[in-house]
Design an enzyme around this catalytic site. Structure first.
Site, PDB file in Angstrom:
ATOM      1  N   ASP A   1      -8.262  31.774  38.299  1.00 30.18           N
ATOM      2  CA  ASP A   1      -8.561  32.480  39.537  1.00 30.18           C
ATOM      3  C   ASP A   1      -8.517  31.544  40.741  1.00 30.18           C
ATOM      4  O   ASP A   1      -7.972  31.890  41.798  1.00 30.18           O
ATOM      5  CB  ASP A   1      -9.949  33.131  39.430  1.00 30.18           C
ATOM      6  CG  ASP A   1     -10.022  34.464  40.154  1.00 30.18           C
ATOM      7  OD1 ASP A   1      -8.955  35.057  40.408  1.00 30.18           O
ATOM      8  OD2 ASP A   1     -11.137  34.921  40.454  1.00 30.18           O
TER       9      ASP A   1
ATOM     10  N   ASP B   1     -12.583  41.157  37.680  1.00 29.82           N
ATOM     11  CA  ASP B   1     -13.852  40.548  38.087  1.00 29.82           C
ATOM     12  C   ASP B   1     -15.043  41.366  37.615  1.00 29.82           C
ATOM     13  O   ASP B   1     -16.188  40.909  37.723  1.00 29.82           O
ATOM     14  CB  ASP B   1     -13.893  40.400  39.611  1.00 29.82           C
ATOM     15  CG  ASP B   1     -12.784  39.497  40.128  1.00 29.82           C
ATOM     16  OD1 ASP B   1     -12.432  38.536  39.417  1.00 29.82           O
ATOM     17  OD2 ASP B   1     -12.247  39.767  41.224  1.00 29.82           O
TER      18      ASP B   1
END
Length: 414
Positions: free
Chosen positions: A264, A310
């Site tokens: 990420d 997420d």
């Protein structure tokens, strides 16, 4: 002729070089998200609080649903899967980014809309089907149906036809009906158990009505891309994923989230790929909420967003902590609560940093240390860290299955 061939080669090489340079420049270009006009603090606050709720509610529901197991069986993530996932995800992400550079956006949108139409309707039926069915029930005279598809060898079909002819009219219409009613789902068998049930599904009119509502919502999203329809489908995806995916051990979760932490950070801070794909991939793989809701109402289109990854990826770790709690005692919630609160803390930090720096943030940069670090620290302080590390879900059941399969193999050999 040689000169002409060289000229053509140079032109092709130059064109390829231009395309590669354009992709590289756009890939590693800085995001211009900070150049957008600022929204009002109240509108921004409402949007972020709504995103927080749309993240924690699916995690809570999905975690508890995972304790019962998915209808079709759960998919267990192994340590090998966890180690390879960041690389597979990176290749997939960059591949999608290249598609946006090579193919016209309109064709990609058509393909995505067609694919997620069916997938979204099925996901919503799985999650909201019972509620939608309760809405339809007062308006429908309910009746039950059974749909089955069986497969038989040719020889068996011939034998059964001969038997039918020999019996003649011995069987009355009423007997045929009683036999049909006696057959339950999965019990369709013939002589020698050669018949295979390919498909067997029971449903009723209420379920058909519920599915109809799901189809309407999926069509609503396909034609309008409205944020409300997007969120209904996205939340259904998240809950289904949390119910279906399970970690084999806590170390598997640590490896998975640790790898995705670097994934990420790289794709958000190191390149513009993640932000570009998130903005252009018009699919319900994120939850969104308008920041100008007070000014433009439900037709607002300037939305804050949070990717389903997420929600789901930390969520499957939190769901694992809940199942570990239940293995220690029916009323234990220590690690689930610590993981749940850790997720909220991590997401609040993410949003605060986004507001301060006015730039897209890799949420896992803040979520992973919180969701992994705090529960493991609690386990260490309680003296249960080793027990947590040794916990394996369904280990006894798997052993029994292996033993049963081994016994069957021995019998066949005999």
């Amino acid at each position: 002729m040689a000169e002409e061939g060289a000229t053509v080669t140079e032109q092709v090489t130059g064109a390829i070089a231009d395309v590669v340079n354009e992709i590289v420049n756009e890939t590693f270009a800085k995001s211009n998200a900070s150049s957008r006009e600022p929204t009002t603090p109240v509108g921004q606050g409402i949007a972020y609080i709504s995103l927080l709720l749309m993240a924690v509610v699916p995690i809570y529901i999905g975690a508890w649903r995972s304790t019962k197991g998915a209808k079709g069986g759960s998919e267990v993530i192994t340590s090998y899967d966890a180690m390879t996932f960041p690389f597979v995800a990176s290749a997939t992400l960059f591949g999608i980014f290249l598609f946006f550079k090579v193919l016209p956006q309109v064709y990609i949108d058509y393909a995505i809309a067609f694919y997620f139409f069916g997938l979204g309707a099925a996901a919503m039926l799985q999650v909201y089907g019972e509620q939608f069915g309760s809405w339809c029930a007062p308006f429908i005279t309910n009746k039950h149906y059974s749909l089955s598809l069986t497969e038989r060898p040719d020889e068996e079909v011939v034998d059964s036809e001969d038997d039918d002819k020999s019996e003649g009219d011995a069987k009355s219409e009423g007997d045929a009906k009683s036999e049909g009613d006696a057959k339950s789902e999965g019990d369709v068998k013939s002589e020698g158990d050669k018949t295979i049930v390919v498909l067997a599904h029971d449903f009723d009119r209420v379920k058909v009505g519920a599915f109809g509502i799901c189809v309407v919502i999926a069509l609503w999203y396909a034609f309008t891309k409205h944020w409300l329809a997007n969120n209904l489908i996205g939340i259904a995806f998240a809950i289904n994923a949390l119910e279906l995916l399970q970690l084999s051990s806590v170390m598997t979760g640590v490896i998975l989230l640790g790898g995705l932490f670097f994934y990420d950070v790289f794709w958000v801070f190191g390149t513009n790929v993640m932000v570009t794909v998130a903005k252009n991939f018009n699919a319900p793989i994120k939850v969104v909420f308008p920041q100008d809701l007070l000014e433009n109402g439900i037709f607002s289109d300037r939305c804050a967003m949070l990717g389903l990854g997420d929600i789901v990826l930390p969520g499957i770790f939190i769901a694992f902590l809940l199942r570990f709690d239940l293995s220690l005692g029916a009323h234990r919630r220590t690690y689930f609560n610590s993981g749940f609160v850790s997720y909220i803390i991590g997401l609040v930090i993410t949003m605060a940093v986004m507001v301060i720096f006015q730039h897209a943030q890799p949420a896992l940069l803040y979520l992973v240390p919180c969701c992994v670090g705090i529960p493991l620290t609690v386990a260490f302080l309680k003296g249960e860290l080793k027990q947590m590390m040794d916990f394996r879900e369904g280990e006894e059941e798997k052993k029994e299955e292996v033993e049963a399969e081994g016994a069957e193999a021995i019998k066949k050999q005999e």
